[in-house]
Structures are given as structure tokens and as C-alpha cells.
Scaffold this active site. Structure first.
Site, PDB file in Angstrom:
ATOM      1  N   CYS A 164     -26.657 -30.705 -28.048  1.00 52.93           N
ATOM      2  CA  CYS A 164     -27.314 -30.517 -29.164  1.00 52.93           C
ATOM      3  C   CYS A 164     -27.556 -29.092 -29.603  1.00 52.93           C
ATOM      4  O   CYS A 164     -27.906 -28.082 -28.888  1.00 52.93           O
ATOM      5  CB  CYS A 164     -29.002 -31.092 -28.886  1.00 52.93           C
ATOM      6  SG  CYS A 164     -28.964 -32.829 -28.401  1.00 52.93           S
TER       7      CYS A 164
ATOM      8  N   ARG B 128     -20.510 -27.083 -29.941  1.00 56.92           N
ATOM      9  CA  ARG B 128     -20.995 -27.490 -28.808  1.00 56.92           C
ATOM     10  C   ARG B 128     -20.968 -29.072 -28.452  1.00 56.92           C
ATOM     11  O   ARG B 128     -21.508 -29.317 -27.429  1.00 56.92           O
ATOM     12  CB  ARG B 128     -22.635 -27.373 -29.071  1.00 56.92           C
ATOM     13  CG  ARG B 128     -22.976 -25.732 -29.121  1.00 56.92           C
ATOM     14  CD  ARG B 128     -24.398 -25.589 -29.810  1.00 56.92           C
ATOM     15  NE  ARG B 128     -25.429 -25.967 -28.630  1.00 56.92           N
ATOM     16  CZ  ARG B 128     -25.857 -24.727 -27.622  1.00 56.92           C
ATOM     17  NH1 ARG B 128     -25.359 -23.832 -27.882  1.00 56.92           N
ATOM     18  NH2 ARG B 128     -26.588 -25.241 -26.819  1.00 56.92           N
TER      19      ARG B 128
ATOM     20  N   TRP C  81     -26.159 -34.764 -29.384  1.00 54.39           N
ATOM     21  CA  TRP C  81     -25.435 -35.265 -28.734  1.00 54.39           C
ATOM     22  C   TRP C  81     -26.221 -36.537 -27.907  1.00 54.39           C
ATOM     23  O   TRP C  81     -27.268 -35.946 -27.224  1.00 54.39           O
ATOM     24  CB  TRP C  81     -24.860 -34.212 -27.677  1.00 54.39           C
ATOM     25  CG  TRP C  81     -23.774 -34.660 -26.678  1.00 54.39           C
ATOM     26  CD1 TRP C  81     -22.310 -34.660 -27.007  1.00 54.39           C
ATOM     27  CD2 TRP C  81     -23.853 -35.022 -25.504  1.00 54.39           C
ATOM     28  NE1 TRP C  81     -21.741 -35.212 -26.037  1.00 54.39           N
ATOM     29  CE2 TRP C  81     -22.568 -35.451 -24.938  1.00 54.39           C
ATOM     30  CE3 TRP C  81     -24.800 -35.188 -24.488  1.00 54.39           C
ATOM     31  CZ2 TRP C  81     -22.179 -35.925 -23.673  1.00 54.39           C
ATOM     32  CZ3 TRP C  81     -24.703 -35.693 -23.167  1.00 54.39           C
ATOM     33  CH2 TRP C  81     -23.325 -35.820 -22.889  1.00 54.39           C
TER      34      TRP C  81
ATOM     35  N   ASN D  60     -33.564 -30.037 -28.177  1.00 56.56           N
ATOM     36  CA  ASN D  60     -32.566 -30.066 -27.509  1.00 56.56           C
ATOM     37  C   ASN D  60     -33.079 -30.174 -25.821  1.00 56.56           C
ATOM     38  O   ASN D  60     -33.852 -29.488 -25.652  1.00 56.56           O
ATOM     39  CB  ASN D  60     -32.005 -28.698 -27.587  1.00 56.56           C
ATOM     40  CG  ASN D  60     -30.713 -28.614 -26.518  1.00 56.56           C
ATOM     41  OD1 ASN D  60     -30.244 -29.518 -25.838  1.00 56.56           O
ATOM     42  ND2 ASN D  60     -30.013 -27.290 -26.878  1.00 56.56           N
ATOM     43  N   GLY D  61     -32.508 -31.140 -25.151  1.00 58.04           N
ATOM     44  CA  GLY D  61     -32.833 -31.456 -23.698  1.00 58.04           C
ATOM     45  C   GLY D  61     -33.123 -32.693 -23.637  1.00 58.04           C
ATOM     46  O   GLY D  61     -32.855 -33.621 -24.367  1.00 58.04           O
TER      47      GLY D  61
ATOM     48  N   GLU E   1      -7.059 -28.213 -12.922  1.00 61.58           N
ATOM     49  CA  GLU E   1      -7.421 -27.584 -13.958  1.00 61.58           C
ATOM     50  C   GLU E   1      -6.526 -28.189 -15.282  1.00 61.58           C
ATOM     51  O   GLU E   1      -7.102 -28.500 -16.183  1.00 61.58           O
ATOM     52  CB  GLU E   1      -7.292 -26.201 -14.056  1.00 61.58           C
ATOM     53  CG  GLU E   1      -7.713 -25.254 -15.583  1.00 61.58           C
ATOM     54  CD  GLU E   1      -8.877 -25.662 -16.077  1.00 61.58           C
ATOM     55  OE1 GLU E   1      -9.524 -26.340 -15.561  1.00 61.58           O
ATOM     56  OE2 GLU E   1      -8.908 -25.521 -17.330  1.00 61.58           O
TER      57      GLU E   1
ATOM     58  N   LYS F 248      -7.329 -30.595 -18.640  1.00 62.34           N
ATOM     59  CA  LYS F 248      -7.168 -30.055 -19.841  1.00 62.34           C
ATOM     60  C   LYS F 248      -6.458 -31.293 -20.705  1.00 62.34           C
ATOM     61  O   LYS F 248      -7.086 -31.473 -21.803  1.00 62.34           O
ATOM     62  CB  LYS F 248      -6.139 -28.804 -19.770  1.00 62.34           C
ATOM     63  CG  LYS F 248      -6.510 -27.506 -20.728  1.00 62.34           C
ATOM     64  CD  LYS F 248      -7.664 -26.793 -20.605  1.00 62.34           C
ATOM     65  CE  LYS F 248      -8.965 -27.297 -20.339  1.00 62.34           C
ATOM     66  NZ  LYS F 248      -9.922 -26.447 -19.686  1.00 62.34           N
TER      67      LYS F 248
ATOM     68  N   GLU G 151      -8.796 -34.326 -21.150  1.00 62.49           N
ATOM     69  CA  GLU G 151     -10.290 -33.989 -22.185  1.00 62.49           C
ATOM     70  C   GLU G 151      -9.762 -34.162 -23.366  1.00 62.49           C
ATOM     71  O   GLU G 151     -10.605 -34.623 -24.391  1.00 62.49           O
ATOM     72  CB  GLU G 151     -11.175 -32.880 -21.634  1.00 62.49           C
ATOM     73  CG  GLU G 151     -10.393 -31.407 -22.052  1.00 62.49           C
ATOM     74  CD  GLU G 151     -11.232 -30.558 -21.589  1.00 62.49           C
ATOM     75  OE1 GLU G 151     -10.927 -29.405 -21.267  1.00 62.49           O
ATOM     76  OE2 GLU G 151     -12.779 -30.713 -21.725  1.00 62.49           O
TER      77      GLU G 151
ATOM     78  N   HIS H 244       0.216 -40.281   0.817  1.00 62.93           N
ATOM     79  CA  HIS H 244      -0.899 -40.869   1.524  1.00 62.93           C
ATOM     80  C   HIS H 244      -1.488 -41.816   0.607  1.00 62.93           C
ATOM     81  O   HIS H 244      -2.676 -42.428   0.979  1.00 62.93           O
ATOM     82  CB  HIS H 244      -1.917 -39.794   2.242  1.00 62.93           C
ATOM     83  CG  HIS H 244      -1.058 -38.627   2.938  1.00 62.93           C
ATOM     84  ND1 HIS H 244      -0.901 -39.303   4.167  1.00 62.93           N
ATOM     85  CD2 HIS H 244      -0.815 -37.485   2.800  1.00 62.93           C
ATOM     86  CE1 HIS H 244      -0.136 -38.351   4.914  1.00 62.93           C
ATOM     87  NE2 HIS H 244      -0.153 -37.260   4.121  1.00 62.93           N
TER      88      HIS H 244
ATOM     89  N   LYS I  71     -19.672 -28.514 -25.539  1.00 64.68           N
ATOM     90  CA  LYS I  71     -19.204 -27.287 -24.866  1.00 64.68           C
ATOM     91  C   LYS I  71     -20.171 -26.921 -24.124  1.00 64.68           C
ATOM     92  O   LYS I  71     -19.595 -25.971 -22.835  1.00 64.68           O
ATOM     93  CB  LYS I  71     -18.878 -26.277 -26.331  1.00 64.68           C
ATOM     94  CG  LYS I  71     -18.523 -24.825 -25.906  1.00 64.68           C
ATOM     95  CD  LYS I  71     -16.920 -25.144 -25.545  1.00 64.68           C
ATOM     96  CE  LYS I  71     -16.710 -23.708 -25.275  1.00 64.68           C
ATOM     97  NZ  LYS I  71     -15.180 -23.666 -24.089  1.00 64.68           N
TER      98      LYS I  71
HETATM   99  O1  M6R Z   1     -20.256 -23.116 -19.620  1.00 67.02           O
HETATM  100  P1  M6R Z   1     -19.541 -23.617 -18.229  1.00 67.02           P
HETATM  101  O2  M6R Z   1     -18.278 -22.775 -17.992  1.00 67.02           O
HETATM  102  O3  M6R Z   1     -20.435 -23.608 -17.364  1.00 67.02           O
HETATM  103  O4  M6R Z   1     -19.148 -24.958 -18.598  1.00 67.02           O
HETATM  104  C1  M6R Z   1     -18.676 -25.841 -17.375  1.00 67.02           C
HETATM  105  C2  M6R Z   1     -17.969 -26.994 -17.796  1.00 67.02           C
HETATM  106  O5  M6R Z   1     -18.726 -27.889 -18.851  1.00 67.02           O
HETATM  107  C3  M6R Z   1     -16.811 -26.616 -18.771  1.00 67.02           C
HETATM  108  O6  M6R Z   1     -15.904 -25.681 -18.068  1.00 67.02           O
HETATM  109  C4  M6R Z   1     -15.858 -27.771 -19.046  1.00 67.02           C
HETATM  110  O7  M6R Z   1     -15.186 -28.414 -17.825  1.00 67.02           O
HETATM  111  C5  M6R Z   1     -14.881 -27.310 -19.950  1.00 67.02           C
HETATM  112  N1  M6R Z   1     -15.054 -27.478 -21.279  1.00 67.02           N
HETATM  113  C6  M6R Z   1     -13.455 -28.075 -19.882  1.00 67.02           C
HETATM  114  O8  M6R Z   1     -12.399 -27.608 -20.571  1.00 67.02           O
END
Ligand code: M6R
Length: 600
Positions: free
Chosen positions: A2, A27, A73, A99-100, A477, A481, A484, A500, A595
Site C-alpha cells: 500500500c 510498490r 495491496w 498502510n499496514g 536467484e 527472477k 516472479e 536425489h 516492491k
Molecule cells: O526490500 P527488500 O530487499 O528487503 O525486499 C525483500 C524481497 O521482498 C525482495 O528482494 C523480493 O524478493 C524481490 N522483489 C524479488 O525480485
């Protein structure tokens, strides 16, 4: 997650709110709304979907000098118009953005609001109905707002307008980010300075539990004990151009391209004219007996690479912990632990709850973040800035490589103090320069990567990334990517682990991307490639020039093996980008994601 904006004292309120909400789109959200009041009448407009959908239903006659806006959100209740914010009281006098997550909303509802008719499923509506309830009990709005804030539990950032006294915004926060911006004849609120940087660069830091009453020429801050306090503003050094896409079609592509420049900036800032790292921080880390890296998502993956770098260069053991797990299952800690919080946003609630506990234990901590003055920045003992520039795309790219580079800077200085031979011999400035060049070579091959993506992932619903050592860290990682933003189900695996169990999922044409950069295991990973190929997999190899075969598809230039992830992740970022593009997805704002994840 949010986003909140608000303004008091500007004629073009509506435009400022919409512009601010657009800046907060990164966000992640699924509905949006604004409330504007002209002193006589108020207008509330809410819509599901994107800001552009909201704009379509905002009519020209909506005007006023005060307003609040919100991107939601969904947490409590689906993304519907009723659940979008601003939420309002039953008598339509009070309007609130939040927000929260309010954890005790059910209890508050049954204690105080059993006679009130609710129109949404949100936890937020309880807060605004409570203000109305206390106002009807005879309290003025400031006191009713304060009373509500004293009762709600959980995380919140609030902005409230009283339509019968529409020249003030009532503001409060606990755990969720919120800033007050100070202008000349106007004031603003926002979840992120980016949203209002074109209005002002003067901001006030708000502490948890504080309340602010904001008018156009004045603001009053009340501390936790309801005592009025004063506080100076600080200047936010943010160039509005940094947050524009420029000529790029997507922020993600721009941010991938910026990585070589970020490497050079980190080198320039931390390694020019000697080493520019807080000496006290270096001493404290060097005296610790174990380092705990705490992070989430991509930052956690950067921590896995950081572990290898820190252990090799300092000889101090390192544990990497998923923040949302660690906070609730804290293991027996070593005698002299040191905590590193890796977080692009500096606001991740899962990481912050661990930092709160670390502070309660009076243990030393470092936050490595991209956002100076963010919550984790302020609350840790030491700070190091990523210097990556604003990262807007939900998929983190340049923050990941910057996190690896900054951990290398820290490892180099701590290791040098500890006389570690690898640290003493490492020319990090040279390595970061080589990394920047290696990244650039890949970035210059975009057309090739685009066509590889097409050939490799077209019509595929499942994929695997495999590697060993730091290549394993890059595999998970890279898998994150791809999944997502392309929505292809992807797993990152330790190459030796497939046989395994998981190898049963390999079918004719299953895409498997293999990283080969680790000198100790290059040949073993080649063996694992043969195993999946024998079962029909379509294999794409990303290999370091030292171990590459002539038919490997992507060959990387070679740098210090601990730092190779800086280069090897770049083709994976671009494969994910083009896979998402090809499927017609929203690259920068993938479905269901935010975000800045400010709820646990
Ligand atoms: O702001 P942060 O680095 O703490 O965020 C952690 C994760 O939410 C963030 O890295 C998320 O996994 C990425 N957006 C993925 O690309």
C-alpha cells in the site's frame, strides 16, 4: 505494498495526488482511490485495477486544497471498490487511508462498534469508524484520532481528514513507513519521498507512536506521551530524473542496464583514496565470532553469495537467515554475534521484526540498504548505502548486484584488518571494474538473449536453474527472477541434488539452465548436465570462459570466482525479462507482488 499520499494547501490537489500515486505504483497494488475536499464538499473516487483506471472516473469538477490518496495491496478482503481506500465512517464525516495490518480489529469492532454498519471487509474501516465513535462521544477530532491510535495494534501508517474541519490531515505511524514533506504554504504526506519529490525535498522523519496534525502553514508533532515536540526537517537528495524510465520501455530493463555504472559508483565511493568504511563498524565486525545475515527474497539470495565472500575473506563463520523464519525461531546465538540486514527498501517488515529483537538484546547490527533514512537504516547500529539509485521494478536486479559488491567491500576491509591473506591479495577496485565490463558485455548481447529466450522458454510451463557453490546461490536467484515475472514455474537447484528426487520431473524439452563458474565443481556440473540431457532436457549453459565448451550458449568473462555472480546473474535477469515480455505480462508490476513488503 500500500502507498499513501496526501496534501494540504495546494490548489492542484487532485493532480498532486494522482501524480504521487503513480510514483508509488512500483510498490504493488490492486486498487486505488482519492478523497478531495474544497472546504464545503468532499469527493471520494475509488477504483479497482490501475491508477489509469482511477483517472478515467475522476471528473473535472473535483477540486479542493486538501486530499488524501491510496494504492491498496489487498490483505483483508478482496480488491474491490468497497475495500479500496480511503475508507470512511458510517456518517461519511471521516476519511482515512491506511498502510499496514490492524491485528486486533475484530476485538475493537465487538467492543466499540457493534451498532455500526460496515461496508467493507477491511481492517482499516474499524479505525475510521472508531474515530467517528469517539467524536460522537464528545471528543474533538485530534483527541478522537489519538484515542483510536492508542487502541489499534499491529502495523499502521494513517492519514485522516475530517470533512467538517477540512484544513488538517491527521497522521500517525507504527512500523509502516510514512513521511511528512514540508513545503512553502503547503505540506504533504507520503509513503516514499519519491512520490512528492517534485513538490518538496524537505522531509520530517516520523517515529513509531508519534502523531502529527498537519495544516498548510504549520504542523504539530506529538510524541508517544502526547507531549508536543519539535523536529527539524532533512533534505532528501533525490533527482526526479532518477525515477523516470527515460526512453526505456520498462524500469527493469533500465535497471539491468545501470548495473555496470552502479559497480563503478560503489568502487568510487567506498574504495577511492583509501577505504571509506566506518572504522568502528570494521572493528566491531572483526571482533565478532559469527555473522548472521538476515534478509528476504532476492536480498536473501545476495546474502548467500555474501556468506561465501565474508567467510573466505575474514574467516568469520556466517549464517544466512530467512527473516520471516529467523524472527520466530531464533537459534542459540554465538557469544559475540554481529547482524547484517540486507534490504533494498529498508522497510521489509519480516527483516525489521528481527532487528527489533536484535536491538532488544543490545546486539550490534549493520543495515545494507538502498534507501537512506529508511526504517532499518535508522534503527540499526551501522549503515552502508547500496548507491544503486532508486529501484522501481518489482523484480530486483541492480540492488542484488550492489548488495554483493557492498558485502565484498565489507569483507575486504574486515579481512584486511584481520590479516586474511585472500583479503590482503584481493584488488577489489580492479575486480569491480572487471565486473562492470563483464556485465556490459552481456548487456550488449540483448538481441541474442532475446532470441535464446524465445527458443528456450516458448510454450514451457516449468524450468530449472542448476549450479554448485556460488552458482547454486545464483541459480535460486535466477529461478526467482524468472518465476516472479514470467509466471513459469521455476526451481533453482544444487546441481548434484537433482538426481536425489527432482530429476523425475525432467521430460522431453524441459528447460534447464546450468551455471558453470565454480572451479572446484565445473566438471561435476557437466556430469549433471549429461544426466538431464539423457532424459530429454533442453540445456542452456552459462559458463565462465575458463571452463566453457565451444557449444555453450553464454560465455562470461572471468573475474575473482567469489565475485563471478555479479556477472553470471545478468543473463538470467535478461532471460526473465524477455520471457515476461514475450508472454505479455506486466514486467515491472507482476501480479500479486509488492516492491516494498511492509506487512509480515
Ligand atoms: O526490500 P527488500 O530487499 O528487503 O525486499 C525483500 C524481497 O521482498 C525482495 O528482494 C523480493 O524478493 C524481490 N522483489 C524479488 O525480485
Amino acid at each position: 505494498m500500500c502507498g499513501i499520499v496526501g496534501v494540504v494547501g495546494k490548489l492542484n490537489t487532485k493532480e498532486i495526488l494522482i501524480n504521487g500515486l503513480q510514483k508509488l505504483e512500483y510498490r504493488g497494488y490492486d486498487s486505488a482511490g482519492i478523497y478531495v475536499n474544497d472546504g464545503q464538499n468532499g469527493s471520494l473516487v475509488k477504483e479497482t485495477g490501475k491508477i489509469k483506471d482511477l483517472e478515467k472516473i475522476i471528473t473535472d469538477n473535483i477540486s479542493g486544497e486538501i486530499g488524501i490518496g491510496h494504492t491498496r495491496w489487498a490483505t483483508h478482503g478482496k480488491p474491490t471498490v468497497e475495500n479500496a481506500h480511503p475508507q470512511f465512517s458510517e456518517d461519511e464525516r471521516f476519511y482515512l487511508v491506511h498502510n499496514g495490518v490492524i491485528t486486533n480489529y475484530d476485538e475493537l469492532k465487538s467492543t466499540y462498534l457493534s451498532d455500526v454498519k460496515f461496508v467493507s471487509q477491511t481492517d482499516t474501516e474499524v479505525a475510521v469508524q472508531l474515530v467517528s465513535y469517539f467524536s460522537k462521544q464528545g471528543m474533538n477530532t485530534t483527541d478522537a484520532f489519538k484515542k483510536m491510535v492508542s487502541l489499534v495494534e499491529g502495523s499502521f501508517a494513517f492519514g485522516l481528514i475530517d470533512s467538517q474541519d477540512a484544513d488538517r490531515i491527521f497522521v500517525a505511524k507504527n512500523k509502516s513507513p510514512l513521511l511528512v514533506g514540508i513545503g512553502d504554504g503547503f505540506n504533504v504526506i507520503c509513503s516514499d519521498a519519491m512520490a512528492m519529490i517534485d513538490q518538496t525535498n524537505q522531509f520530517l522523519e516520523l517515529m513509531d507512536g508519534e502523531i502529527v496534525v498537519l495544516e498548510k502553514n504549520v504542523y504539530h508533532i506529538f510524541d508517544k506521551d502526547n507531549k508536543e515536540i519539535s523536529r527539524n526537517s532533512y533534505t532528501v537528495d533525490l533527482d526526479p530524473n532518477d525515477i523516470s524510465k527515460g526512453t526505456y520501455p520498462h524500469y527493469m530493463l533500465k535497471e539491468v542496464d545501470e548495473q555496470p555504472a552502479v559497480m563503478r559508483k560503489i568502487s568510487e565511493h567506498y574504495l577511492s583514496d583509501g577505504i571509506n568504511v566506518d572504522a568502528d563498524l570494521v572493528k566491531t565486525v572483526s571482533e565478532s565470532d559469527r555473522i548472521y545475515i538476515v534478509a528476504a527474497g532476492t536480498s536473501y539470495h545476495a546474502g548467500l553469495v555474501g556468506k561465501e565472500i565474508l567467510e573466505n575473506l575474514t574467516d568469520i563463520p556466517v549464517d544466512v537467515e530467512v527473516a520471516s523464519e529467523f524472527g520466530y525461531h531464533i537459534p542459540k546465538l554465538s557469544k559475540k554475534p554481529f547482524f547484517i540486514f540486507l534490504t533494498q527498501s529498508g522497510e521489509t517488515a519480516d527483516s525489521r521484526q528481527v532487528l527489533v529483537q536484535v536491538n532488544e538484546l543490545e546486539l550490534p547490527s549493520l543495515t545494507i540498504t538502498n534507501v537512506k533514512d529508511s526504517t532499518l537504516w535508522r534503527e540499526s547500529t551501522y549503515q552502508m548505502e547500496l548507491l544503486a539509485g532508486p529501484e522501481i521494478a518489482v523484480a530486483s536486479t541492480k540492488a542484488y548486484t550492489a548488495q554483493i559488491a557492498i558485502q565484498a567491500v565489507l569483507a575486504k576491509v574486515v579481512g584486511t584488518l584481520l590479516n586474511n591473506e585472500q583479503a590482503l591479495n584481493l584488488d577489489l577496485k580492479e575486480e569491480l571494474s572487471l565486473a562492470a565490463n563483464g556485465m556490459q558485455t552481456i548487456i550488449d548481447e540483448k538481441d541474442m538473449l532475446k532470441s535464446l529466450t524465445h527458443d528456450f522458454f516458448e510454450n514451457q510451463d516449468h524450468a530449472f536453474y542448476i549450479g554448485r557453490g556460488v552458482d547454486y546461490a545464483v541459480s535460486i536467484e535466477s529461478a526467482l527472477k524468472l518465476k516472479e515475472i514470467s509466471y513459469i514455474h521455476t526451481e533453482g537447484f544444487a546441481a548434484g541434488e537433482l538426481k536425489h528426487g527432482t530429476i523425475s520431473l525432467i521430460e522431453e524439452q524441459t528447460p534447464v539452465v546450468a551455471f558453470i563458474n565454480d572451479p572446484n565443481t565445473a566438471e561435476h556440473t557437466r556430469g549433471n548436465i549429461k544426466e538431464v540431457q539423457a532424459r530429454g532436457a533442453n540445456v542452456l549453459v552459462i559458463a565462465n570462459e575458463k571452463f566453457a565448451y565451444s557449444d555453450d550458449q553464454i560465455i562470461l568473462s572471468s573475474i575473482n570466482e567469489l565475485l563471478e555472480p555479479l556477472i553470471s546473474v545478468v543473463p538470467a535477469q535478461l532471460l526473465a525479462y524477455y520471457a515476461s515480455l514475450e508472454r505479455g505480462n506486466d514486467v515491472d508490476q507482476p501480479r500479486n507482488l509488492a516492491k516494498s513488503v511492509t506487512v509480515e
